[in-house]
Scaffold this motif. Structure first.
Motif, PDB file in Angstrom:
ATOM      1  N   ARG A  73       0.898  -1.281  -0.077  1.00 11.21           N
ATOM      2  CA  ARG A  73       0.043   0.028   0.078  1.00 11.21           C
ATOM      3  C   ARG A  73       0.821   1.214   0.107  1.00 11.21           C
ATOM      4  NH1 ARG A  73      -4.376  -0.310   4.558  1.00 11.21           N
ATOM      5  NH2 ARG A  73      -5.169   1.555   3.206  1.00 11.21           N
ATOM      6  N   ARG A  74       1.685   1.264  -0.872  1.00  9.58           N
ATOM      7  CA  ARG A  74       2.767   2.240  -0.967  1.00  9.58           C
ATOM      8  C   ARG A  74       2.226   3.790  -1.159  1.00  9.58           C
ATOM      9  NH1 ARG A  74       4.490  -1.353  -4.787  1.00  9.58           N
ATOM     10  NH2 ARG A  74       3.972  -0.557  -7.133  1.00  9.58           N
ATOM     11  N   GLU A  75       1.386   3.824  -2.092  1.00  9.61           N
ATOM     12  CA  GLU A  75       0.762   5.103  -2.539  1.00  9.61           C
ATOM     13  C   GLU A  75      -0.117   5.728  -1.168  1.00  9.61           C
ATOM     14  OE1 GLU A  75       0.142   2.262  -4.249  1.00  9.61           O
ATOM     15  OE2 GLU A  75       1.337   2.804  -6.109  1.00  9.61           O
ATOM     16  N   TYR A  76      -0.875   4.828  -0.756  1.00  9.40           N
ATOM     17  CA  TYR A  76      -1.568   5.374   0.617  1.00  9.40           C
ATOM     18  C   TYR A  76      -0.466   5.942   1.640  1.00  9.40           C
ATOM     19  CZ  TYR A  76      -4.026   4.863   5.151  1.00  9.40           C
ATOM     20  OH  TYR A  76      -4.667   5.224   6.149  1.00  9.40           O
ATOM     21  N   ALA A  77       0.645   4.933   1.953  1.00  9.22           N
ATOM     22  CA  ALA A  77       1.638   5.390   2.888  1.00  9.22           C
ATOM     23  C   ALA A  77       2.332   6.702   2.310  1.00  9.22           C
ATOM     24  CB  ALA A  77       2.498   4.225   3.154  1.00  9.22           C
ATOM     25  N   ALA A  78       2.596   6.801   1.153  1.00  6.88           N
ATOM     26  CA  ALA A  78       3.410   8.121   0.832  1.00  6.88           C
ATOM     27  C   ALA A  78       2.638   9.204   0.993  1.00  6.88           C
ATOM     28  CB  ALA A  78       3.832   7.882  -0.631  1.00  6.88           C
ATOM     29  N   ILE A  79       1.235   9.246   0.720  1.00  4.72           N
ATOM     30  CA  ILE A  79       0.359  10.406   0.802  1.00  4.72           C
ATOM     31  C   ILE A  79      -0.078  10.586   2.318  1.00  4.72           C
ATOM     32  CG2 ILE A  79      -2.151  11.172   0.720  1.00  4.72           C
ATOM     33  CD1 ILE A  79      -0.605  11.405  -2.017  1.00  4.72           C
ATOM     34  N   LYS A  80      -0.082   9.493   3.428  1.00  2.47           N
ATOM     35  CA  LYS A  80      -0.383   9.640   4.647  1.00  2.47           C
ATOM     36  C   LYS A  80       1.059  10.217   5.348  1.00  2.47           C
ATOM     37  CE  LYS A  80      -1.768   6.909   8.662  1.00  2.47           C
ATOM     38  NZ  LYS A  80      -1.752   5.691   9.062  1.00  2.47           N
ATOM     39  N   PHE A  81       2.113   9.754   4.691  1.00  2.00           N
ATOM     40  CA  PHE A  81       3.398  10.415   5.276  1.00  2.00           C
ATOM     41  C   PHE A  81       3.452  12.109   4.777  1.00  2.00           C
ATOM     42  CE2 PHE A  81       7.665  11.866   3.751  1.00  2.00           C
ATOM     43  CZ  PHE A  81       8.527  11.524   4.867  1.00  2.00           C
ATOM     44  N   PHE A  82       3.006  12.360   3.571  1.00  2.00           N
ATOM     45  CA  PHE A  82       3.161  13.590   3.126  1.00  2.00           C
ATOM     46  C   PHE A  82       2.370  14.698   3.706  1.00  2.00           C
ATOM     47  CE2 PHE A  82       1.077  17.098   0.320  1.00  2.00           C
ATOM     48  CZ  PHE A  82       2.482  17.728   0.357  1.00  2.00           C
ATOM     49  N   LEU A  83       0.946  14.143   4.171  1.00  7.15           N
ATOM     50  CA  LEU A  83       0.056  14.906   5.017  1.00  7.15           C
ATOM     51  C   LEU A  83       0.515  14.831   6.614  1.00  7.15           C
ATOM     52  CD1 LEU A  83      -3.192  13.571   3.723  1.00  7.15           C
ATOM     53  CD2 LEU A  83      -2.170  15.691   3.261  1.00  7.15           C
ATOM     54  N   TYR A  84       1.007  13.914   7.006  1.00  9.65           N
ATOM     55  CA  TYR A  84       1.599  14.218   8.379  1.00  9.65           C
ATOM     56  C   TYR A  84       2.771  15.023   8.444  1.00  9.65           C
ATOM     57  CZ  TYR A  84      -1.304  10.572  10.310  1.00  9.65           C
ATOM     58  OH  TYR A  84      -2.474   9.808  10.866  1.00  9.65           O
ATOM     59  N   THR A  85       3.690  14.949   7.622  1.00 12.55           N
ATOM     60  CA  THR A  85       4.778  15.960   7.508  1.00 12.55           C
ATOM     61  C   THR A  85       4.426  17.294   7.173  1.00 12.55           C
ATOM     62  OG1 THR A  85       5.473  15.070   5.504  1.00 12.55           O
ATOM     63  CG2 THR A  85       6.705  14.090   7.184  1.00 12.55           C
ATOM     64  N   LEU A  86       3.554  17.649   6.695  1.00 12.19           N
ATOM     65  CA  LEU A  86       3.055  18.801   6.154  1.00 12.19           C
ATOM     66  C   LEU A  86       2.618  19.471   7.310  1.00 12.19           C
ATOM     67  CD1 LEU A  86       2.533  21.049   3.614  1.00 12.19           C
ATOM     68  CD2 LEU A  86       0.597  20.168   3.569  1.00 12.19           C
ATOM     69  N   PHE A  87       1.806  18.821   7.931  1.00 14.70           N
ATOM     70  CA  PHE A  87       1.216  19.254   9.273  1.00 14.70           C
ATOM     71  C   PHE A  87       2.254  19.564  10.320  1.00 14.70           C
ATOM     72  CE2 PHE A  87      -0.784  18.380  13.337  1.00 14.70           C
ATOM     73  CZ  PHE A  87      -1.973  19.565  13.352  1.00 14.70           C
ATOM     74  N   GLY A  88       2.878  18.641  10.453  1.00 19.57           N
ATOM     75  CA  GLY A  88       4.312  19.050  11.345  1.00 19.57           C
ATOM     76  C   GLY A  88       5.101  20.138  10.970  1.00 19.57           C
ATOM     77  N   SER A  89       5.332  20.191   9.699  1.00 18.79           N
ATOM     78  CA  SER A  89       6.185  21.372   9.198  1.00 18.79           C
ATOM     79  C   SER A  89       5.646  22.684   9.433  1.00 18.79           C
ATOM     80  CB  SER A  89       6.614  21.287   7.975  1.00 18.79           C
ATOM     81  OG  SER A  89       7.232  19.962   7.518  1.00 18.79           O
ATOM     82  N   VAL A  90       4.377  22.950   9.397  1.00 20.22           N
ATOM     83  CA  VAL A  90       3.665  24.270   9.543  1.00 20.22           C
ATOM     84  C   VAL A  90       3.949  24.510  10.966  1.00 20.22           C
ATOM     85  CG1 VAL A  90       1.551  25.347   9.663  1.00 20.22           C
ATOM     86  CG2 VAL A  90       2.110  24.024   7.684  1.00 20.22           C
ATOM     87  N   PHE A  91       3.730  23.712  11.930  1.00 20.35           N
ATOM     88  CA  PHE A  91       4.032  24.134  13.545  1.00 20.35           C
ATOM     89  C   PHE A  91       5.364  24.318  13.714  1.00 20.35           C
ATOM     90  CE2 PHE A  91      -0.174  22.011  14.049  1.00 20.35           C
ATOM     91  CZ  PHE A  91      -0.690  22.859  14.846  1.00 20.35           C
ATOM     92  N   MET A  92       6.291  23.499  13.064  1.00 19.85           N
ATOM     93  CA  MET A  92       7.867  23.749  13.385  1.00 19.85           C
ATOM     94  C   MET A  92       8.381  25.271  12.797  1.00 19.85           C
ATOM     95  SD  MET A  92      11.040  21.515  12.104  1.00 19.85           S
ATOM     96  CE  MET A  92      10.264  20.230  12.303  1.00 19.85           C
ATOM     97  N   LEU A  93       7.723  25.494  11.578  1.00 12.47           N
ATOM     98  CA  LEU A  93       7.940  26.837  10.836  1.00 12.47           C
ATOM     99  C   LEU A  93       7.448  27.954  11.824  1.00 12.47           C
ATOM    100  CD1 LEU A  93       9.182  28.189   8.564  1.00 12.47           C
ATOM    101  CD2 LEU A  93       6.865  28.056   7.611  1.00 12.47           C
ATOM    102  N   LEU A  94       6.208  27.770  12.451  1.00  7.93           N
ATOM    103  CA  LEU A  94       5.556  28.946  13.355  1.00  7.93           C
ATOM    104  C   LEU A  94       6.814  29.010  14.528  1.00  7.93           C
ATOM    105  CD1 LEU A  94       1.935  28.055  13.357  1.00  7.93           C
ATOM    106  CD2 LEU A  94       3.182  29.850  12.239  1.00  7.93           C
ATOM    107  N   ILE A  95       6.993  27.851  15.043  1.00  3.66           N
ATOM    108  CA  ILE A  95       7.980  28.126  16.415  1.00  3.66           C
ATOM    109  C   ILE A  95       9.388  28.605  15.738  1.00  3.66           C
ATOM    110  CG2 ILE A  95       9.471  26.671  18.089  1.00  3.66           C
ATOM    111  CD1 ILE A  95       6.792  24.832  18.020  1.00  3.66           C
TER     112      ILE A  95
END
Length: 160
Positions: A73-95
């Motif tokens: 299920r690599r496509e599902y895992a890649a999209i999930k990875f992208f969404l989680y890291t995008l969400f985390g990157s926004v908070f990291m950028l704010l800090i």
């Protein structure tokens, strides 16, 4: 320095483990080397902006490595990875932006991303969000503590 050596060793082990890869080996190893460069850059960065830049560069080869050479299920895992890291990157950028506006370079008096200056309490502005005194609060909790916990959890989940 130990983390640089450890990441180089882990990368050598990853190359050895995937030596017999059949599906587009040139692309696979090129992405692995870009990933290695980004990880080394993260551990060498003494500037928070460069740290964040290398962190984001690291996400691209990981996304493609997961999406192309992953499991069933690599496509599902890649999209999930992208969404989680995008969400985390926004908070990291704010800090990181909050830290930028909280710290000044003692020589020039301008704001800085330099981590060396961030370690000295005298370089923090007294009325900034991440001031060393910790008087700024968000929901009754010190803003410095919230920033630390968010960065810790984001980076911990990333390298787990």
């Amino acid at each position: 320095m130990p983390l640089l050596l450890l990441s180089a060793f882990v990368m050598l082990m990853a190359i050895g483990a995937s030596w017999n890869i059949q599906k587009s080996p040139k692309g696979y190893f090129a992405l692995l080397m870009v990933l290695n460069m980004a990880v080394m850059g993260i551990f060498c960065a003494l500037d928070f902006f460069l740290f964040y830049l290398f962190y984001e560069v690291m996400l691209l080869p990981l996304y493609f490595l997961i999406g192309i050479w992953g499991g069933a299920r690599r496509e599902y895992a890649a999209i999930k990875f992208f969404l989680y890291t995008l969400f985390g990157s926004v908070f990291m950028l704010l800090i990181i932006v909050g830290l930028y506006f909280s710290v000044i370079n003692p020589v020039t008096g301008a704001h800085t991303f330099n981590m060396i200056y961030m370690m000295n309490p005298q370089n923090y502005l007294g009325d900034s969000i991440f001031s060393w005194d910790g008087y700024q609060e968000i929901l009754g909790i010190s803003a410095r503590l919230i920033g630390f916990v968010v960065l810790f959890l984001l980076l911990r989940s990333k390298y787990r």
